[in-house]
Design a protein around this motif. Structure first.
Motif, PDB file in Angstrom:
ATOM      1  N   ASN A 248       0.828  -1.221   0.000  1.00 38.33           N
ATOM      2  CA  ASN A 248       0.000   0.000   0.000  1.00 38.33           C
ATOM      3  C   ASN A 248       0.854   1.259   0.000  1.00 38.33           C
ATOM      4  O   ASN A 248       0.472   2.277   0.563  1.00 38.33           O
ATOM      5  N   ILE A 249       2.029   1.199  -0.650  1.00 32.83           N
ATOM      6  CA  ILE A 249       2.969   2.309  -0.609  1.00 32.83           C
ATOM      7  C   ILE A 249       2.351   3.598  -1.129  1.00 32.83           C
ATOM      8  O   ILE A 249       2.673   4.687  -0.658  1.00 32.83           O
ATOM      9  N   ARG A 250       1.435   3.491  -2.090  1.00 39.11           N
ATOM     10  CA  ARG A 250       0.850   4.715  -2.656  1.00 39.11           C
ATOM     11  C   ARG A 250      -0.156   5.377  -1.715  1.00 39.11           C
ATOM     12  O   ARG A 250      -0.660   6.458  -2.006  1.00 39.11           O
ATOM     13  N   GLN A 251      -0.434   4.719  -0.605  1.00 41.75           N
ATOM     14  CA  GLN A 251      -1.279   5.344   0.418  1.00 41.75           C
ATOM     15  C   GLN A 251      -0.444   6.145   1.427  1.00 41.75           C
ATOM     16  O   GLN A 251      -1.000   6.744   2.346  1.00 41.75           O
ATOM     17  N   LEU A 252       0.867   6.148   1.243  1.00 45.75           N
ATOM     18  CA  LEU A 252       1.746   6.901   2.137  1.00 45.75           C
ATOM     19  C   LEU A 252       1.377   8.376   2.125  1.00 45.75           C
ATOM     20  O   LEU A 252       1.277   9.001   1.067  1.00 45.75           O
ATOM     21  N   ASP A 253       1.178   8.931   3.309  1.00 50.11           N
ATOM     22  CA  ASP A 253       0.931  10.365   3.453  1.00 50.11           C
ATOM     23  C   ASP A 253       2.297  11.054   3.431  1.00 50.11           C
ATOM     24  O   ASP A 253       2.973  11.143   4.452  1.00 50.11           O
ATOM     25  N   VAL A 254       2.678  11.527   2.257  1.00 52.85           N
ATOM     26  CA  VAL A 254       4.022  12.059   2.073  1.00 52.85           C
ATOM     27  C   VAL A 254       4.286  13.253   2.974  1.00 52.85           C
ATOM     28  O   VAL A 254       5.365  13.373   3.563  1.00 52.85           O
ATOM     29  N   GLU A 255       3.322  14.134   3.102  1.00 57.69           N
ATOM     30  CA  GLU A 255       3.530  15.340   3.910  1.00 57.69           C
ATOM     31  C   GLU A 255       3.714  14.993   5.381  1.00 57.69           C
ATOM     32  O   GLU A 255       4.471  15.661   6.082  1.00 57.69           O
ATOM     33  N   ALA A 256       3.008  13.965   5.852  1.00 55.47           N
ATOM     34  CA  ALA A 256       3.171  13.557   7.249  1.00 55.47           C
ATOM     35  C   ALA A 256       4.481  12.797   7.454  1.00 55.47           C
ATOM     36  O   ALA A 256       5.087  12.866   8.525  1.00 55.47           O
ATOM     37  N   PHE A 257       4.921  12.075   6.415  1.00 57.06           N
ATOM     38  CA  PHE A 257       6.129  11.266   6.501  1.00 57.06           C
ATOM     39  C   PHE A 257       7.392  12.101   6.315  1.00 57.06           C
ATOM     40  O   PHE A 257       8.443  11.789   6.891  1.00 57.06           O
ATOM     41  N   ARG A 258       7.292  13.172   5.537  1.00 59.33           N
ATOM     42  CA  ARG A 258       8.483  13.931   5.167  1.00 59.33           C
ATOM     43  C   ARG A 258       9.274  14.460   6.360  1.00 59.33           C
ATOM     44  O   ARG A 258      10.518  14.440   6.334  1.00 59.33           O
ATOM     45  N   PRO A 259       8.645  14.952   7.452  1.00 59.85           N
ATOM     46  CA  PRO A 259       9.450  15.425   8.591  1.00 59.85           C
ATOM     47  C   PRO A 259      10.344  14.334   9.183  1.00 59.85           C
ATOM     48  O   PRO A 259      11.455  14.627   9.629  1.00 59.85           O
ATOM     49  N   TYR A 260       9.884  13.088   9.172  1.00 58.12           N
ATOM     50  CA  TYR A 260      10.703  11.988   9.681  1.00 58.12           C
ATOM     51  C   TYR A 260      11.884  11.728   8.758  1.00 58.12           C
ATOM     52  O   TYR A 260      13.005  11.481   9.215  1.00 58.12           O
ATOM     53  N   LYS A 299      21.581   3.710   3.501  1.00 55.44           N
ATOM     54  CA  LYS A 299      20.659   2.806   2.813  1.00 55.44           C
ATOM     55  C   LYS A 299      19.224   3.031   3.288  1.00 55.44           C
ATOM     56  O   LYS A 299      18.281   3.000   2.496  1.00 55.44           O
ATOM     57  N   LEU A 300      19.071   3.245   4.584  1.00 57.45           N
ATOM     58  CA  LEU A 300      17.742   3.506   5.128  1.00 57.45           C
ATOM     59  C   LEU A 300      17.182   4.808   4.567  1.00 57.45           C
ATOM     60  O   LEU A 300      16.002   4.877   4.192  1.00 57.45           O
ATOM     61  N   LYS A 301      18.016   5.830   4.511  1.00 52.18           N
ATOM     62  CA  LYS A 301      17.572   7.104   3.951  1.00 52.18           C
ATOM     63  C   LYS A 301      17.159   6.936   2.486  1.00 52.18           C
ATOM     64  O   LYS A 301      16.132   7.476   2.045  1.00 52.18           O
ATOM     65  N   THR A 302      17.934   6.177   1.722  1.00 53.74           N
ATOM     66  CA  THR A 302      17.611   5.940   0.311  1.00 53.74           C
ATOM     67  C   THR A 302      16.296   5.190   0.171  1.00 53.74           C
ATOM     68  O   THR A 302      15.464   5.507  -0.694  1.00 53.74           O
ATOM     69  N   CYS A 303      16.101   4.201   1.026  1.00 60.42           N
ATOM     70  CA  CYS A 303      14.849   3.448   1.015  1.00 60.42           C
ATOM     71  C   CYS A 303      13.669   4.369   1.288  1.00 60.42           C
ATOM     72  O   CYS A 303      12.636   4.301   0.612  1.00 60.42           O
ATOM     73  N   ALA A 304      13.805   5.253   2.263  1.00 59.96           N
ATOM     74  CA  ALA A 304      12.734   6.189   2.594  1.00 59.96           C
ATOM     75  C   ALA A 304      12.475   7.160   1.444  1.00 59.96           C
ATOM     76  O   ALA A 304      11.325   7.482   1.131  1.00 59.96           O
ATOM     77  N   ALA A 305      13.555   7.634   0.805  1.00 59.44           N
ATOM     78  CA  ALA A 305      13.404   8.543  -0.334  1.00 59.44           C
ATOM     79  C   ALA A 305      12.670   7.841  -1.480  1.00 59.44           C
ATOM     80  O   ALA A 305      11.835   8.457  -2.160  1.00 59.44           O
ATOM     81  N   ASN A 306      12.980   6.564  -1.702  1.00 65.44           N
ATOM     82  CA  ASN A 306      12.304   5.806  -2.750  1.00 65.44           C
ATOM     83  C   ASN A 306      10.813   5.636  -2.449  1.00 65.44           C
ATOM     84  O   ASN A 306       9.980   5.659  -3.354  1.00 65.44           O
ATOM     85  N   MET A 307      10.494   5.484  -1.180  1.00 68.06           N
ATOM     86  CA  MET A 307       9.088   5.366  -0.804  1.00 68.06           C
ATOM     87  C   MET A 307       8.336   6.644  -1.120  1.00 68.06           C
ATOM     88  O   MET A 307       7.205   6.620  -1.616  1.00 68.06           O
ATOM     89  N   ILE A 308       8.976   7.781  -0.829  1.00 63.60           N
ATOM     90  CA  ILE A 308       8.338   9.063  -1.146  1.00 63.60           C
ATOM     91  C   ILE A 308       8.146   9.201  -2.647  1.00 63.60           C
ATOM     92  O   ILE A 308       7.062   9.609  -3.123  1.00 63.60           O
ATOM     93  N   ALA A 309       9.158   8.824  -3.419  1.00 58.76           N
ATOM     94  CA  ALA A 309       9.066   8.915  -4.891  1.00 58.76           C
ATOM     95  C   ALA A 309       7.948   8.029  -5.425  1.00 58.76           C
ATOM     96  O   ALA A 309       7.184   8.432  -6.322  1.00 58.76           O
ATOM     97  N   LEU A 310       7.839   6.806  -4.900  1.00 63.98           N
ATOM     98  CA  LEU A 310       6.797   5.895  -5.344  1.00 63.98           C
ATOM     99  C   LEU A 310       5.411   6.448  -5.012  1.00 63.98           C
ATOM    100  O   LEU A 310       4.486   6.381  -5.822  1.00 63.98           O
ATOM    101  N   ALA A 311       5.280   6.969  -3.797  1.00 63.92           N
ATOM    102  CA  ALA A 311       3.983   7.509  -3.392  1.00 63.92           C
ATOM    103  C   ALA A 311       3.583   8.700  -4.239  1.00 63.92           C
ATOM    104  O   ALA A 311       2.400   8.899  -4.561  1.00 63.92           O
ATOM    105  N   GLN A 312       4.573   9.510  -4.633  1.00 64.41           N
ATOM    106  CA  GLN A 312       4.274  10.677  -5.446  1.00 64.41           C
ATOM    107  C   GLN A 312       4.002  10.301  -6.895  1.00 64.41           C
ATOM    108  O   GLN A 312       3.380  11.066  -7.624  1.00 64.41           O
TER     109      GLN A 312
END
Length: 312
Positions: A248-260, A299-312
């Motif tokens: 359900n990656i596309r359900q990620l709330d990017v704005e809420a996740f971005r501060p983390y 690697k963790l940061k890259t994984c998180a960045a990829n999640m944001i890209a996928l969600a967007q």
């Protein structure tokens, strides 16, 4: 002493965290977090929305504080660990919706009660009157006697069934114990929610104080390791609470996740700068361990960045 899945505070202080990171993305991130722990010696705690205000409580990180803090965290561990297991064993054996001993063919398997759990519950009570006074004290004072009552009742019930004492009174004592255990556990769980919020807050304040102290002492790499771990854990736990993973990656709330994500990105940048500025050996660290830690965090940061890209 580190253990996962668990929070990591000071030394061998641990707290439990959500028990599963769902789907492959979550599992991948947990593996990276474990790599962070293995790669670096820095203790850390989750930062989250339960954090206290900066001026709410500050700690002098001396032996008296750590002794009291450790006792409370160990109390939390045994309540959510061995005590919880014992409760589940009891109700699985004796019945929750129905009283199984009344049915034919009832058997009971004895539970292996740990003496360490009983000691931890008892010892926590002795720290309530000790200095320093902490905001968590009232929640410990509330839950400790209830945890002890549940533990003692479970041990009594275990002996009653394991020794087949029910054959002498036709389960009369068992029914009374069942009612007492049911009432005591109903009392325990709401208190545990309050206790956990206080444990989380204390851990957050503790890690903030340790980072501040290490920075003031010039241990900038150590402080960076701790800050990066705290940010990494906050990011992972947020995803777990939101139940976000591959499916359900596309359900990620990017704005809420971005501060983390931003907090992790900034902490990692500070750590990398500190590692370039100062020798790890000057802080009693091994340079290769620090670099391995940085690599896992990257690697963790890259994984998180990829999640944001996928969600967007």
């Amino acid at each position: 002493g580190f253990a996962l899945p668990a929070g990591i505070y000071h030394g061998d202080i641990m707290k439990t965290v959500p028990q599963s990171l769902r789907t492959a993305a979550g599992a991948c991130m947990l593996a990276l977090l474990m790599a962070l722990v293995a790669a670096g010696p820095a203790p850390a705690a989750e930062s989250g929305n339960a954090a206290a205000k900066a001026d709410e409580e500050s700690y002098t990180l001396n032996d008296a504080f750590y002794d009291k803090n450790n006792s409370y965290v160990i109390l939390f561990n045994v309540i959510t660990g061995d005590l919880d297991n014992a409760v589940n064993h009891y109700f699985d054996s004796v019945g929750e919706q129905e009283y199984l001993p009344e049915k034919k063919g009832f058997t009971y398997q004895k539970y292996d009660f740990s003496s360490a759990t009983g000691r931890a519950i008892d010892e926590a009570a002795g720290f309530l009157a000790k200095e320093p006074k902490l905001l968590i004290d009232p929640s410990v004072a509330a839950i400790q006697p209830v945890a002890k009552k549940v533990w003692d009742l479970l041990r009594e019930a275990d002996a009653y069934y394991a020794e087949a004492a029910y054959a002498k009174d036709n389960f009369a004592r068992g029914k009374k114990l069942h009612a007492d255990i049911d009432a005591a556990t109903d009392e325990l769980w709401p208190l545990l929610e309050v206790f956990q919020r206080n444990i989380d807050r204390m851990g957050e304040r503790l890690i903030a104080q340790e980072i501040k102290d290490r920075q003031a002492e010039g241990y900038i790499i150590s402080a960076g390791l701790m800050k990066t771990m705290a940010s990494a854990k906050a990011l992972l736990f947020w995803l777990n609470r939101q139940d976000i993973g591959d499916a359900n990656i596309r359900q990620l709330d990017v704005e809420a996740f971005r501060p983390y994500y931003t907090a992790l990105e900034q902490a990692l940048a500070e750590l990398e700068a500190a590692a370039k500025k100062k020798s790890a050996l000057q802080e009693g660290l091994i340079a290769t361990d620090v670099q391995a830690y940085i690599g896992a965090a990257t690697k963790l940061k890259t994984c998180a960045a990829n999640m944001i890209a996928l969600a967007q």
